[in-house]
Design a protein around this motif. Structure first.
Motif, PDB file in Angstrom:
ATOM      1  N   GLU A  91       0.879  -1.263  -0.022  1.00 49.52           N
ATOM      2  CA  GLU A  91       0.085   0.024  -0.099  1.00 49.52           C
ATOM      3  C   GLU A  91       0.790   1.303  -0.078  1.00 49.52           C
ATOM      4  OE1 GLU A  91      -3.923  -1.953   2.396  1.00 49.52           O
ATOM      5  OE2 GLU A  91      -2.215  -1.038   3.394  1.00 49.52           O
ATOM      6  N   LYS A 119      -1.212   7.810  -6.462  1.00 48.32           N
ATOM      7  CA  LYS A 119      -2.329   6.754  -5.729  1.00 48.32           C
ATOM      8  C   LYS A 119      -2.030   6.443  -4.421  1.00 48.32           C
ATOM      9  CE  LYS A 119      -4.139   6.130 -10.087  1.00 48.32           C
ATOM     10  NZ  LYS A 119      -3.771   7.677 -10.427  1.00 48.32           N
ATOM     11  N   GLU A 155      -2.816   6.068  -0.824  1.00 45.81           N
ATOM     12  CA  GLU A 155      -3.915   5.117   0.119  1.00 45.81           C
ATOM     13  C   GLU A 155      -4.150   5.620   1.458  1.00 45.81           C
ATOM     14  OE1 GLU A 155      -1.942   1.663  -2.053  1.00 45.81           O
ATOM     15  OE2 GLU A 155      -3.902   0.804  -1.430  1.00 45.81           O
ATOM     16  N   SER A 209      -7.877   7.008  -4.632  1.00 45.99           N
ATOM     17  CA  SER A 209      -7.117   6.143  -4.246  1.00 45.99           C
ATOM     18  C   SER A 209      -7.092   6.324  -2.388  1.00 45.99           C
ATOM     19  CB  SER A 209      -5.765   6.355  -4.419  1.00 45.99           C
ATOM     20  OG  SER A 209      -5.237   7.579  -4.379  1.00 45.99           O
ATOM     21  N   ARG A 226      -7.906   5.924   1.158  1.00 43.29           N
ATOM     22  CA  ARG A 226      -8.871   5.117   1.900  1.00 43.29           C
ATOM     23  C   ARG A 226      -8.742   5.295   3.458  1.00 43.29           C
ATOM     24  NH1 ARG A 226      -6.728   1.029   4.646  1.00 43.29           N
ATOM     25  NH2 ARG A 226      -4.875   0.169   4.203  1.00 43.29           N
ATOM     26  N   CYS A 283     -13.589   7.447   4.266  1.00 44.21           N
ATOM     27  CA  CYS A 283     -12.412   6.974   4.942  1.00 44.21           C
ATOM     28  C   CYS A 283     -12.324   7.455   6.622  1.00 44.21           C
ATOM     29  CB  CYS A 283     -11.327   8.051   4.305  1.00 44.21           C
ATOM     30  SG  CYS A 283     -11.178   7.935   2.690  1.00 44.21           S
TER      31      CYS A 283
END
Ligand code: 6R9
Length: 646
Positions: free
Chosen positions: A298, A349, A351, A378, A380, A406
């Motif tokens: 990640e 990207k 996360e 992207s 989270r 999120c």
């Protein structure tokens, strides 16, 4: 508190996370009931040369004060962050570097490449005479070499002391001298938000005020002009040409020092907070895994600077120990536009994104459009650190940035604690905006009143921690007595954090801010005493008192009361001169937001400055100044109120 102020854990998070509610309760319970075996078991997540059989061995009591973890273990921190991933993740990206200027290319380093870079750096340090145990000062901008330098020190057992690039030559010299540092690693110049900072020139100035310095190793970043002193200064890129690409990691004891990091306290000069190897790395990596719910592969971005503890634990040590892809950002969140932070997240990207409330408040003011025109698909998980987050900023982060998908992990911790102490686990903890929520494994918070009486249930008071945890600082460098006196004497037998705290009926913790003479400016700690000493060094200043004041973006601003020497009249020119003066003495972050000239300061008959009153006036809360009868000259207060700078 209304129903809608609780954000329950979404089911998919409970399923995917390392810990759900039941798991958190179970592990937290075990960590308190049987800490010895709990921590030996957790320690197995590290790669030991010699695995420890001794867990925590500590006492906070005056008669027997000591703190040790895993004392019989041996490891190397850089090998944990690099070598052990080579077989399984050698070609995975370890570090993504995003430059200040978005039109330039970003760079990335796989674990294999990181290994070579760190080995070379370590060999350069050895060639330049750095030995195990030596203190190396690192004064670098956010370039990949900053991460290489930290890990290179760890590899050869040298102790790094990172000094934030925003600190002045004077502040840098003080930190070099305090730990008797022989080597400085710096850059020609640093870049931030389109501006350059003359780091090497600052080191040259600092060198005039210190005697321990032998070598300056300079990384070429901008190609700007610098002076090189024969015999003292070397270019990193030249020195690196002739060294080997491998450097075996030095076996270190778990309690051998890893780094020193200076932080402001309520009194005197900054303290050199010392962290050691095994316990610190375990704390940084375990909290990184659980709080950010990290899984290898990640893309994770902590938008702090390596000059602060957050950069140490959550850009470098925690993530790399977990085999993460960690993003390093050279720039600032709002340059060239207030969209930058989200654009960087999109470009790479990202996360998981971790930043500070002060950045969020600054961006929030610019309007939602700068956010909503970016994708952020992207992302989270979102995190915050550094100061209490006001519920309004929390909601903005949650609704606008995270589009309500999120979780937000509000992580409370300190330079002294090594890594997160009170923070939600995204699969286990229902969220409440503004609360850092629940303690991490092994952390037993206690709230006490001014007399040290333990307060139970829903309550508010001073936040202490009752027992040691592996990531706890071990000493103030060179002054063990100061370590004990600062943290263990206010409320004997406990670690006192310096923070005020409320616990609600659900056992959630709400940090209310510092209760000592420390101001939190944009998430950075400033001791009022430090700013005062800088002010009184000026030839026209007779006396100064500094307090915090509320500030919309910075959280707290710096309000300075200044009395001038006889025959000196206050003027706008002098006010500007003093602002620049503090900036040069300490650095831009210490520059006061307001200076009030006053013929006198409110003092008790015994001559103690009444800070409580000064704080109230700075806050603009002049209706409730409380009891002023103990003042030597009560009329001083009326004068201060009348001339308040607001
Ligand atoms: C990591 C870091 C520590 C002080 C700490 C407290 C404040 C940090 C916070 C927070 C409320 C949070 N603080 N995180 N207050 N909520 N999530 O910031 O270390 O620079 O040593 O500052 O920052 O007052 O005592 P450090």
């Amino acid at each position: 508190m209304s129903e809608q102020d609780i954000f329950p854990v979404p089911e998919e998070w409970a399923k995917r996370a390392h810990a759900d509610k039941a798991e958190y309760e179970l592990q937290y319970g075990r960590s308190l009931a049987d800490p010895g075996s709990f921590w030996l078991e957790q320690a197995r997540t590290l790669d030991w040369i010699k695995r420890p059989e001794i867990s925590g061995d500590w006492s906070f009591d005056a008669s027997d004060f000591h703190i040790n973890w895993f004392t019989d273990g041996q490891l190397n921190v850089s090998a944990n962050c690099i070598d052990r991933h080579l077989e399984t993740r050698g070609d995975a990206v370890a570090i993504i570097w995003e430059p200040d200027d978005p039109s330039e290319d970003s760079r990335s380093f796989t674990y294999k490449q990181l290994h070579e870079q760190v080995c070379r750096f370590a060999n350069v340090l050895k060639d330049q005479g750095v030995r195990r145990g030596d203190r190396v000062t690192i004064y670098l901008p956010m370039v990949p070499e900053a991460a290489f330098a930290l890990l290179a020190c760890a590899r050869i057992g040298a102790v790094h002391s990172v000094v934030f690039g925003g600190f002045s030559p004077e502040a840098l010299a003080g930190r070099i001298t305090d730990c008797d540092s022989t080597h400085v690693i710096t850059a020609d110049e640093g870049r931030r938000g389109g501006k350059t900072v003359a780091l090497k020139a600052n080191v040259d100035k600092a060198a005039q005020h210190t005697t321990s310095l032998k070598k300056v190793i300079t990384v070429r970043v901008t190609g700007g002009d610098v002076d090189m002193t024969e015999g003292r200064d070397v270019w990193y890129h030249e020195a690196a040409e002739t060294v080997e690409a491998d450097c075996p990691p030095e076996p270190m004891g778990a309690e051998d020092p890893l780094f020193i990091l200076y932080t402001s306290g309520s009194t005197g000069k900054p303290k050199g907070v010392l962290h050691t190897s095994g316990g610190y790395l375990l704390w940084a990596s375990l909290t990184h895994k659980y709080v950010f719910d990290y899984n290898p592969g990640e893309i994770y971005w902590c938008a702090a600077d390596i000059g602060w503890v957050t950069g140490h634990s959550y850009i470098v040590y925690g993530p790399l120990a977990n085999g993460a892809t960690t993003l390093m950002f050279e720039g600032v969140p709002n340059w060239p536009t207030p969209s930058r932070i989200w654009e960087v997240a999109d470009r790479h990207k990202v996360e998981i994104l971790y930043t500070a409330p002060t950045a969020l408040r600054a961006l929030m003011r610019e309007g939602d459009d700068y956010v909503t025109r970016t994708s952020r698909a992207s992302i989270r998980l979102l995190g915050t650190v550094g100061e209490p987050i006001n519920p309004e900023a929390w909601r903005w982060y949650y609704n606008i940035v995270g589009e309500q998908r999120c979780p937000i992990v509000d992580t409370w911790w300190q330079t002294e604690t090594g890594a997160a102490m009170i923070a939600p686990l995204p699969g286990a903890t229902d969220l409440k905006p503004g609360s850092a929520t629940k303690p991490f494994f092994g952390v037993e918070p206690q709230i006490v009143d001014g007399e040290g009486e333990i307060l139970h249930g829903a309550t508010e008071g001073n936040l202490c921690i009752t027992r040691s945890w592996p990531g706890q600082m071990r000493t103030v460098y060179g002054d063990h007595k100061r370590f004990f006196d600062t943290y263990f004497t206010t409320f004997p037998g406990r670690y006192f954090t310096g923070d005020g705290c409320r616990r609600d009926e659900d056992g959630y913790y709400w940090i209310t801010g510092r209760v000592d003479d420390v101001i939190n400016v944009s998430g950075h700690r400033m001791g009022t005493a430090e700013v005062e000493s800088a002010l009184v060094l000026h030839k026209d200043v007779s006396e100064a008192a500094v307090v915090g004041m509320p500030h919309d973006v910075k959280g707290q601003g710096i309000y300075a009361y200044v009395t001038l020497n006889a025959n000196t009249e206050p003027s706008e020119a002098l006010r500007k001169e003093l602002l620049d003066w503090v900036r040069t003495e300490i650095g831009p972050i210490a520059r006061p937001d307001a200076i009030q000239f006053t013929p006198a300061l409110p003092k008790t008959r015994s001559g103690k400055i009444m800070r409580r009153i000064l704080r109230k006036i700075a806050e603009g809360d002049v209706s409730s100044l409380g009891d002023t009868s103990t003042l030597a000259e009560p009329a001083v207060v009326d004068e201060l109120v009348a001339n308040r700078v607001g």
